[in-house]
Write an enzyme that holds these catalytic residues in place. Structure first.
Site, PDB file in Angstrom:
ATOM      1  N   ASP A  43      37.416  34.662  40.427  1.00 45.29           N
ATOM      2  CA  ASP A  43      37.790  35.900  39.749  1.00 45.29           C
ATOM      3  C   ASP A  43      38.507  35.631  38.427  1.00 45.29           C
ATOM      4  O   ASP A  43      38.792  34.479  38.069  1.00 45.29           O
ATOM      5  CB  ASP A  43      38.568  36.838  40.674  1.00 45.29           C
ATOM      6  N   PHE A  44      38.779  36.695  37.697  1.00 43.31           N
ATOM      7  CA  PHE A  44      39.239  36.624  36.310  1.00 43.31           C
ATOM      8  C   PHE A  44      40.430  35.685  36.127  1.00 43.31           C
ATOM      9  O   PHE A  44      40.461  34.876  35.189  1.00 43.31           O
ATOM     10  CB  PHE A  44      39.599  38.038  35.832  1.00 43.31           C
TER      11      PHE A  44
END
Length: 204
Positions: A43-44
């Site tokens: 994820d980011f």
């Protein structure tokens, strides 16, 4: 078969393009590297080991424990071990090696009503000022699984880094850097995924 790993930095998404115009992992792939498909996602704000390969069957086998994949000339009847994903997590808490929180983190996570993940495995790594580094090993890739395990135990994550995917180790690879896999690493990866290396050997 081309393949490489990246030490993904935080602050970019695991995608080729982003409709919100955010940075992507492909912004960090060197121009002399082929921009291969990524395997799974980080994820980011998660950093660490991200695999890229153009072998879709290998990618499926690494992501899906029920994927049958290609068979060898002599099919093995041995059940394959699940592909482990190891994360190092820096949490804002002072935890000792025997803290009950480490045991609680291992409990299966309910990701859908009545459906649970396999148990995780945890290990104390180090204590740093007001924070603690712990290792969490999972065998599934449910959405934000490690983050949700920590949230369930009331732990605030300061940093999340994947350091191993199956037999592949992040090692000393610098943040944002990429490196190609060696033949030995590729063989180990195929054996972990399929129980054998299905790649055709070149004729002598």
């Amino acid at each position: 078969m081309p393949a490489f790993i990246m030490n993904k930095p935080p602050g970019c998404i695991t995608a080729r393009v982003d409709f919100e115009d955010r940075p992507t992992v492909y912004d960090h792939v060197p121009k002399h590297f082929e921009p291969l498909p990524h395997v799974g996602r980080l994820d980011f704000n998660t950093e660490g080991l991200l695999l890229f390969t153009d072998d879709g069957k290998l990618a499926q086998a690494l992501l899906n424990k029920d994927y049958a994949g290609p068979t060898s000339m002599e099919e093995t009847s041995a059940e394959l071990a699940p592909i482990e994903k190891v994360y190092h997590v820096k949490v804002k808490a002072k935890l000792g090696p025997d803290d009950p929180v480490l045991i609680a983190l291992q409990e299966p996570l309910e990701y859908e009503p009545g459906k649970f993940t396999a148990p995780a495995r945890t290990e104390w790594v180090a204590e740093r000022s007001s924070c603690t580094w712990i290792s969490i090993t999972i065998t599934e890739g449910r959405h934000r699984q490690v983050r949700k395990l920590c949230e369930r135990s009331g732990l605030q994550i300061r940093k999340l880094r994947r350091v191993r995917l199956g037999p592949l180790e992040l090692g000393e690879l610098k943040l944002r850097w990429c490196r190609h896999l060696s033949d030995e690493e590729l063989t180990e990866l195929y054996v972990a995924a399929f129980g054998h290396d299905p790649r055709p050997w070149p004729e002598a």
